[in-house]
Design an enzyme around this catalytic site. Structure first.
Site, PDB file in Angstrom:
ATOM      1  N   ARG A  13       0.799  -1.374  -0.026  1.00  0.00           N
ATOM      2  CA  ARG A  13      -0.108   0.134   0.019  1.00  0.00           C
ATOM      3  C   ARG A  13       0.999   1.049  -0.059  1.00  0.00           C
ATOM      4  NH1 ARG A  13      -2.857  -0.572   5.125  1.00  0.00           N
ATOM      5  NH2 ARG A  13      -4.014   1.718   4.417  1.00  0.00           N
ATOM      6  N   SER A  15       0.403   3.942   2.016  1.00  0.00           N
ATOM      7  CA  SER A  15       0.735   4.981   3.137  1.00  0.00           C
ATOM      8  C   SER A  15       2.062   4.879   3.672  1.00  0.00           C
ATOM      9  CB  SER A  15      -0.302   4.397   4.158  1.00  0.00           C
ATOM     10  OG  SER A  15       0.029   3.188   4.730  1.00  0.00           O
ATOM     11  N   LYS A  85      -1.921  -7.068  12.279  1.00  0.00           N
ATOM     12  CA  LYS A  85      -3.341  -6.725  12.797  1.00  0.00           C
ATOM     13  C   LYS A  85      -4.353  -6.403  11.605  1.00  0.00           C
ATOM     14  CE  LYS A  85      -3.747  -2.290  14.381  1.00  0.00           C
ATOM     15  NZ  LYS A  85      -3.838  -1.053  15.427  1.00  0.00           N
ATOM     16  N   ASP A  86      -3.920  -6.050  10.555  1.00  0.00           N
ATOM     17  CA  ASP A  86      -4.832  -5.975   9.442  1.00  0.00           C
ATOM     18  C   ASP A  86      -5.170  -7.133   8.735  1.00  0.00           C
ATOM     19  OD1 ASP A  86      -5.087  -3.385  10.367  1.00  0.00           O
ATOM     20  OD2 ASP A  86      -3.358  -2.525   9.131  1.00  0.00           O
ATOM     21  N   THR A 129     -11.016   7.578  18.055  1.00  0.00           N
ATOM     22  CA  THR A 129     -10.314   6.205  17.553  1.00  0.00           C
ATOM     23  C   THR A 129     -11.811   5.580  16.622  1.00  0.00           C
ATOM     24  OG1 THR A 129      -9.812   4.019  18.275  1.00  0.00           O
ATOM     25  CG2 THR A 129     -11.347   5.294  19.884  1.00  0.00           C
ATOM     26  N   SER A 131     -11.436   2.254  16.436  1.00  0.00           N
ATOM     27  CA  SER A 131     -11.304   1.025  16.899  1.00  0.00           C
ATOM     28  C   SER A 131     -12.297   0.617  17.815  1.00  0.00           C
ATOM     29  CB  SER A 131      -9.752   0.649  17.302  1.00  0.00           C
ATOM     30  OG  SER A 131      -9.901  -0.437  18.261  1.00  0.00           O
ATOM     31  N   ARG A 133     -12.196  -2.205  19.527  1.00  0.00           N
ATOM     32  CA  ARG A 133     -11.557  -2.752  20.569  1.00  0.00           C
ATOM     33  C   ARG A 133     -11.053  -1.506  21.587  1.00  0.00           C
ATOM     34  NH1 ARG A 133      -6.305  -2.458  21.252  1.00  0.00           N
ATOM     35  NH2 ARG A 133      -5.987  -1.611  19.337  1.00  0.00           N
ATOM     36  N   ARG A 134     -10.536  -0.526  20.982  1.00  0.00           N
ATOM     37  CA  ARG A 134     -10.161   0.695  21.822  1.00  0.00           C
ATOM     38  C   ARG A 134     -11.499   1.461  22.702  1.00  0.00           C
ATOM     39  NH1 ARG A 134      -6.091   2.410  17.277  1.00  0.00           N
ATOM     40  NH2 ARG A 134      -4.185   1.150  17.756  1.00  0.00           N
ATOM     41  N   ARG A 151     -10.846   8.128  11.086  1.00  0.00           N
ATOM     42  CA  ARG A 151     -10.191   7.189  10.055  1.00  0.00           C
ATOM     43  C   ARG A 151      -8.869   7.906   9.379  1.00  0.00           C
ATOM     44  NH1 ARG A 151     -12.709   4.053   6.746  1.00  0.00           N
ATOM     45  NH2 ARG A 151     -10.707   3.800   6.376  1.00  0.00           N
ATOM     46  N   VAL A 154      -1.957   7.520   9.403  1.00  0.00           N
ATOM     47  CA  VAL A 154      -1.499   8.126  10.887  1.00  0.00           C
ATOM     48  C   VAL A 154      -1.196   9.466  10.843  1.00  0.00           C
ATOM     49  CG1 VAL A 154       0.398   7.945  12.468  1.00  0.00           C
ATOM     50  CG2 VAL A 154      -0.377   5.810  11.557  1.00  0.00           C
ATOM     51  N   ARG A 157      -4.644  11.387  11.001  1.00  0.00           N
ATOM     52  CA  ARG A 157      -5.078  11.298  12.436  1.00  0.00           C
ATOM     53  C   ARG A 157      -4.544  12.297  13.033  1.00  0.00           C
ATOM     54  NH1 ARG A 157      -6.298   4.810  13.517  1.00  0.00           N
ATOM     55  NH2 ARG A 157      -6.532   4.299  11.454  1.00  0.00           N
ATOM     56  N   CYS A 244     -11.073  -7.480  11.315  1.00  0.00           N
ATOM     57  CA  CYS A 244      -9.949  -6.460  12.029  1.00  0.00           C
ATOM     58  C   CYS A 244     -10.918  -5.509  12.768  1.00  0.00           C
ATOM     59  CB  CYS A 244      -9.137  -6.152  11.297  1.00  0.00           C
ATOM     60  SG  CYS A 244      -9.895  -5.458   9.633  1.00  0.00           S
TER      61      CYS A 244
END
Ligand SMILES: NCc1[nH]cc(CCC(=O)O)c1CC(=O)O
Length: 311
Positions: A13, A15, A85-86, A129, A131, A133-134, A151, A154, A157, A244
């Site tokens: 990718r 990014s 993670k992804d 966030t 996420s 999970r977070r 979204r 990094v 954000r 994910c």
């Protein structure tokens, strides 16, 4: 591919983080193999293109990896480098996750221009966030916080934080460390307070299952302890059928021959947090992951996850 002058093309990718990871693997490969040529093949994925919708809503596992996998299957690239993670828990026929590299710091990072830590945030502070999970862990610890979607890559954000849209944001420490912005980390959040996602901080390398030449070249990049940890974490997620974008944490540590896995499933509003911890021999990493998942299911994780997927 000639044996004398081998070449490896890395599908990646575009990014900053993805490019860093691809450059890292390129440098490692070139360090271990003097005559090897490594080229980057940058491409955009669906996940990079759809930036305005919360990921949980568009769903679909592997939004960030499909284009890379097609490139490998069509022979336009030989390997893909992923944030573990992804990476979806299953791989398409003909491709496999062959190598897991040494893990960077797996913790979540508290990032803020005005506050030192989560505990330092005032009542009702706005935390960014996307996420789940977070989100569930933040709400469980601090029901007063207002969680807002965040979204983008990094740098996007961080720009939104700097523009004043949030009092603080939560990011993976690994991404900030790799992008050489460790000073952005106001506080490392302990795993006990924000259990990391499965594979967080680890980089994995996918290749064609029948490409023995590439596999041989990849061998020196393998990190055994990280593999055991990620195997346990992913086995737990697989059993929970988690993609994910789920309110699931899975974090393993290794001490000698003993692997300890901590798993968590939470309701989005933080009203319920299910947890289980299990230790065993590293050789049984995947069974440990499945047993932690079974325990969470017996506590009612299936109901929580069904609600999340149904939304
Ligand atoms: N979901 C995006 C993503 N994928 C991997 C990382 C960070 C680095 C890593 O975990 O390897 C991030 C950013 C984040 O969660 O802050």
């Amino acid at each position: 591919m000639s044996q004398d002058n081998p070449i490896i093309r890395i599908a990646t990718r575009k990014s900053a983080l993805a490019l860093w990871q691809a450059e890292f693997v390129k440098a490692e490969l070139e360090k271990h193999h003097a005559n090897l040529t490594v080229e980057l093949v940058p491409m955009s994925t669906q996940g990079d293109k759809i930036l305005d919708t919360p990921l949980a809503k568009i769903g679909g596992k592997g939004l960030f990896v499909k284009e890379l996998e097609v490139a490998m299957m069509e022979g336009r690239a030989d390997i893909a480098v992923h944030s573990m993670k992804d990476v979806p828990v299953e791989f398409p026929d003909g491709l496999e996750l062959h190598t897991i590299c040494e893990r960077e710091d797996p913790r979540d990072a508290f990032v803020s221009n005005n506050f030192k830590s989560l505990a330092d945030l005032p009542q009702g502070a706005i935390v960014g966030t996307s996420s789940l999970r977070r989100q569930c862990q933040l709400k469980a610890a601090r029901p007063d916080l207002e969680i807002r979607d965040l979204r983008g890559n990094v740098n996007t954000r961080l720009a939104k934080l700097d523009a004043g849209e949030y009092d603080a944001i939560i990011l993976a420490a690994a991404g900030l460390i790799r992008l050489e912005m460790p000073e952005r980390i106001a506080d490392f959040i302990a795993a006990e307070d924000s259990l990391p996602a499965n594979g967080q901080g680890a980089v994995g390398i996918e290749c064609r299952s029948d490409d023995e030449t590439t596999k041989t070249l990849l061998a020196p990049l393998e990190h055994t302890e990280t593999r055991y940890r990620v195997l346990a974490e992913r086995a737990m997620n697989r059993k929970l059928q988690g993609g994910c974008q789920v309110p699931i944490g899975a974090f393993a540590t290794v001490e000698g021959e003993t692997l300890t896995l901590r798993g968590l499933v939470g309701a989005l509003d933080g009203s319920v947090i299910l947890q289980h911890t299990l230790a065993g021999n590293v050789a049984n990493a995947e069974q440990i992951g499945e047993q932690v998942a079974d325990n969470l299911l017996s506590q009612g994780a299936d109901k929580i996850l069904a609600e999340v997927y149904g939304n």
